[in-house]
Design a protein around this motif. Structure first.
Motif, PDB file in Angstrom:
ATOM      1  N   UNK A  25    -137.182  -2.532  75.719  1.00 56.50           N
ATOM      2  CA  UNK A  25    -136.671  -2.340  77.076  1.00 56.50           C
ATOM      3  C   UNK A  25    -136.054  -3.624  77.637  1.00 56.50           C
ATOM      4  N   UNK A  26    -136.705  -4.754  77.410  1.00 56.98           N
ATOM      5  CA  UNK A  26    -136.195  -6.014  77.972  1.00 56.98           C
ATOM      6  C   UNK A  26    -134.812  -6.382  77.426  1.00 56.98           C
ATOM      7  N   UNK A  27    -134.590  -6.371  76.100  1.00 53.52           N
ATOM      8  CA  UNK A  27    -133.217  -6.659  75.643  1.00 53.52           C
ATOM      9  C   UNK A  27    -132.206  -5.636  76.128  1.00 53.52           C
ATOM     10  N   UNK A  28    -132.622  -4.379  76.278  1.00 52.33           N
ATOM     11  CA  UNK A  28    -131.699  -3.379  76.804  1.00 52.33           C
ATOM     12  C   UNK A  28    -131.380  -3.641  78.267  1.00 52.33           C
TER      13      UNK A  28
ATOM     14  N   UNK B 214    -137.947   2.678  80.798  1.00 52.42           N
ATOM     15  CA  UNK B 214    -139.233   2.458  81.467  1.00 52.42           C
ATOM     16  C   UNK B 214    -139.109   2.604  82.991  1.00 52.42           C
ATOM     17  N   UNK B 215    -137.988   2.171  83.648  1.00 58.59           N
ATOM     18  CA  UNK B 215    -137.879   2.366  85.106  1.00 58.59           C
ATOM     19  C   UNK B 215    -137.875   3.832  85.526  1.00 58.59           C
ATOM     20  N   UNK B 216    -137.710   4.754  84.592  1.00 55.99           N
ATOM     21  CA  UNK B 216    -137.768   6.171  84.936  1.00 55.99           C
ATOM     22  C   UNK B 216    -139.200   6.704  84.908  1.00 55.99           C
ATOM     23  N   UNK B 217    -140.137   5.909  84.447  1.00 60.01           N
ATOM     24  CA  UNK B 217    -141.529   6.358  84.383  1.00 60.01           C
ATOM     25  C   UNK B 217    -142.081   6.541  85.801  1.00 60.01           C
ATOM     26  N   UNK B 218    -143.106   7.395  85.954  1.00 60.22           N
ATOM     27  CA  UNK B 218    -143.860   7.394  87.218  1.00 60.22           C
ATOM     28  C   UNK B 218    -144.455   6.002  87.471  1.00 60.22           C
ATOM     29  N   UNK B 219    -144.747   5.716  88.724  1.00 59.39           N
ATOM     30  CA  UNK B 219    -145.195   4.363  89.086  1.00 59.39           C
ATOM     31  C   UNK B 219    -146.391   3.896  88.257  1.00 59.39           C
TER      32      UNK B 219
ATOM     33  N   UNK C 209    -127.000  11.168  80.114  1.00 63.60           N
ATOM     34  CA  UNK C 209    -125.852  11.131  81.034  1.00 63.60           C
ATOM     35  C   UNK C 209    -125.828  12.387  81.901  1.00 63.60           C
ATOM     36  N   UNK C 210    -126.255  13.542  81.348  1.00 68.11           N
ATOM     37  CA  UNK C 210    -126.346  14.766  82.150  1.00 68.11           C
ATOM     38  C   UNK C 210    -127.414  14.614  83.235  1.00 68.11           C
ATOM     39  N   UNK C 211    -128.486  13.905  82.909  1.00 67.41           N
ATOM     40  CA  UNK C 211    -129.535  13.675  83.903  1.00 67.41           C
ATOM     41  C   UNK C 211    -128.995  12.874  85.086  1.00 67.41           C
ATOM     42  N   UNK C 212    -128.236  11.811  84.793  1.00 68.21           N
ATOM     43  CA  UNK C 212    -127.656  10.985  85.865  1.00 68.21           C
ATOM     44  C   UNK C 212    -126.616  11.789  86.647  1.00 68.21           C
ATOM     45  N   UNK C 213    -125.808  12.584  85.933  1.00 67.31           N
ATOM     46  CA  UNK C 213    -124.772  13.374  86.611  1.00 67.31           C
ATOM     47  C   UNK C 213    -125.393  14.421  87.527  1.00 67.31           C
ATOM     48  N   UNK C 214    -126.474  15.048  87.086  1.00 64.92           N
ATOM     49  CA  UNK C 214    -127.117  16.070  87.916  1.00 64.92           C
ATOM     50  C   UNK C 214    -127.777  15.461  89.145  1.00 64.92           C
ATOM     51  N   UNK C 215    -128.209  14.192  89.030  1.00 68.17           N
ATOM     52  CA  UNK C 215    -128.811  13.520  90.194  1.00 68.17           C
ATOM     53  C   UNK C 215    -127.746  13.135  91.210  1.00 68.17           C
ATOM     54  N   UNK C 216    -126.483  13.030  90.765  1.00 75.07           N
ATOM     55  CA  UNK C 216    -125.389  12.711  91.685  1.00 75.07           C
ATOM     56  C   UNK C 216    -125.308  11.243  92.042  1.00 75.07           C
ATOM     57  N   UNK C 217    -126.182  10.409  91.511  1.00 76.04           N
ATOM     58  CA  UNK C 217    -126.169   8.971  91.800  1.00 76.04           C
ATOM     59  C   UNK C 217    -126.952   8.268  90.692  1.00 76.04           C
ATOM     60  N   UNK C 218    -127.092   6.954  90.812  1.00 71.57           N
ATOM     61  CA  UNK C 218    -127.856   6.214  89.817  1.00 71.57           C
ATOM     62  C   UNK C 218    -129.314   6.667  89.829  1.00 71.57           C
ATOM     63  N   UNK C 219    -129.929   6.668  88.649  1.00 72.20           N
ATOM     64  CA  UNK C 219    -131.345   7.034  88.509  1.00 72.20           C
ATOM     65  C   UNK C 219    -132.097   5.815  88.005  1.00 72.20           C
TER      66      UNK C 219
END
Length: 277
Positions: A228-231, A207-212, A54-64
């Motif tokens: 990841x899929x059920x989540x 997984x969507x946070x991984x590099x491409x 949650x700190x990571x998302x807050x520091x980004x200022x938007x959705x990650x």
């Protein structure tokens, strides 16, 4: 080893399968202290992970990566709740029975060994979800304002997705165990599978946070189908037709892993040699 043709019919086979699921539930329900320890550990690590992500998302200022604060908290707490339900850590029982030759007894039984072990694992998953997963989820909900699935369809698909994830994780671990027919000692291979699978299934970060390049590698592997899929479905990151497609993809991976287990089981059966009186 010669195959036995004393297989039960469909109706009696389903009844035996249900009895084995219930037996697996009862067997694992006896380890109450282990369930309590798992509940405590998952709750503590849930707090740590929720704070970091949650700190990571807050520091980004938007959705990650498509995750806002509510969704990333849901990712953490649903993930912690499913840790005991979905067997991401693998198991050694089948490999041990191959190594000692006890697998020969399994081949003489009237039910397919893969179905027998799958039934036991479903029972294990059931007691872990009730006694460990749901309390962790309740603790997470009390401490964090995470997002629930956005509608009845997401709830329904989420339940199906969790069930398929349990089957996919079992099927992958079962296939690895069967390599003992040729390698005898597979502890190193199991360790590699557990570490690699834990990372690529989204156990640590989404997984969507991984590099491409790493995200592409993960999506072409069966591991996201195990967590990841059920989540994705339960956090509401994918909804509607996308959620249906996600569950269909899971079903395809689970079917492929079960089929791989059948191929390995039949080939291993031909190579099995048991010595002794």
């Amino acid at each position: 080893m010669p195959a036995t043709d004393e297989r039960p019919g469909l109706r009696s086979g389903v009844r035996v399968f249900a009895l084995l699921v219930a037996a697996g539930f009862r067997r694992h329900s006896t380890y109450r202290l282990a369930l309590l320890a798992g509940l405590t550990t998952n709750s503590v690590f849930g707090l740590v992970r929720a704070s970091i992500l949650s700190a990571t998302v807050a520091s980004a200022g938007a959705a990650v990566g498509g995750y806002d604060t509510g969704q990333v908290l849901a990712f953490v707490w649903w993930g912690q709740a499913l840790l005991g339900t979905v067997n991401l850590w693998g198991f050694q029982e089948v490999a041990d029975r191959v190594r000692t030759g006890d697998i020969a007894v399994d081949f003489l039984r009237p039910l397919d060994p893969q179905l027998v072990y799958l039934a036991g694992d479903l029972g294990r998953a059931g007691i872990n979800l009730l006694a460990r997963g749901l309390p962790v989820l309740a603790i997470g909900w009390l401490l964090s304002a995470f997002s629930w699935p956005p509608g009845p369809l997401s709830w329904l698909l989420g339940v199906v997705s969790v069930l398929v994830a349990v089957v996919a994780a079992f099927a992958g671990g079962f296939a690895v165990n069967l390599l003992a027919f040729w390698l005898v000692e597979i502890r190193g291979l199991r360790m590699l599978y557990t570490v690699l699978g834990g990372f690529l299934c989204g156990l640590y970060v989404p997984v969507p946070w991984f590099p491409d390049w790493l995200g592409t590698l993960a999506r072409w592997s069966p591991f996201p189908a195990m967590l990841q899929n059920p989540l994705d479905v339960l956090t509401g990151r994918v909804i509607g037709a996308d959620a249906v497609a996600t569950v269909v993809t899971q079903l395809a991976w689970a079917g492929a892993l079960l089929a791989l287990g059948q191929v390995l089981l039949r080939r291993g059966r031909r190579t099995l040699e048991v010595q002794g009186g």
